[in-house]
Design a protein around this motif. Structure first.
Motif, short mmCIF file in Angstrom:
data_model
loop_
_atom_site.label_atom_id
_atom_site.label_comp_id
_atom_site.label_asym_id
_atom_site.label_seq_id
_atom_site.Cartn_x
_atom_site.Cartn_y
_atom_site.Cartn_z
N GLY A 221 0.81 -1.21 0.00
CA GLY A 221 0.00 0.00 0.00
C GLY A 221 0.85 1.27 0.00
N VAL A 222 2.15 1.11 0.22
CA VAL A 222 3.07 2.24 0.22
C VAL A 222 3.54 2.50 -1.20
N ARG A 223 3.54 3.76 -1.61
CA ARG A 223 4.03 4.11 -2.94
C ARG A 223 5.48 4.56 -2.88
N ALA B 217 5.28 -0.58 -3.22
CA ALA B 217 6.24 -1.46 -2.54
C ALA B 217 5.58 -2.82 -2.33
N THR B 218 6.33 -3.89 -2.60
CA THR B 218 5.79 -5.25 -2.46
C THR B 218 6.68 -6.08 -1.55
N VAL B 219 6.09 -7.15 -1.02
CA VAL B 219 6.81 -8.08 -0.14
C VAL B 219 6.59 -9.50 -0.67
#
Length: 61
Positions: free
Chosen positions: A26-28, A35-37
């Motif tokens: 959810g962070v740009r 951003a992905t995990v």
């Protein structure tokens, strides 16, 4: 000609074979992308298949 019977796949009952996924946080980032995990299934450790005893004794969802 004889027909060969192959052993059925032993799909992980926890992830249904989708062992590795990427979750968006959810962070740009500065470039506008998210951003992905990366996450692996803890049962099959990211392979999508398990040993025969685990496949037959675990409950399928």
């Amino acid at each position: 000609m004889p027909q060969h019977n192959h052993a059925p796949n032993r799909i992980c009952p926890n992830c249904s074979g989708f062992a590795a996924v990427t979750i968006a946080t959810g962070v740009r980032l500065r470039d506008g992308s998210r951003a992905t995990v990366p996450v692996n299934c803890p049962t099959c450790e990211g392979t999508g298949a398990v040993a025969r005893p685990l496949a037959t004794t675990a409950k399928a969802a």
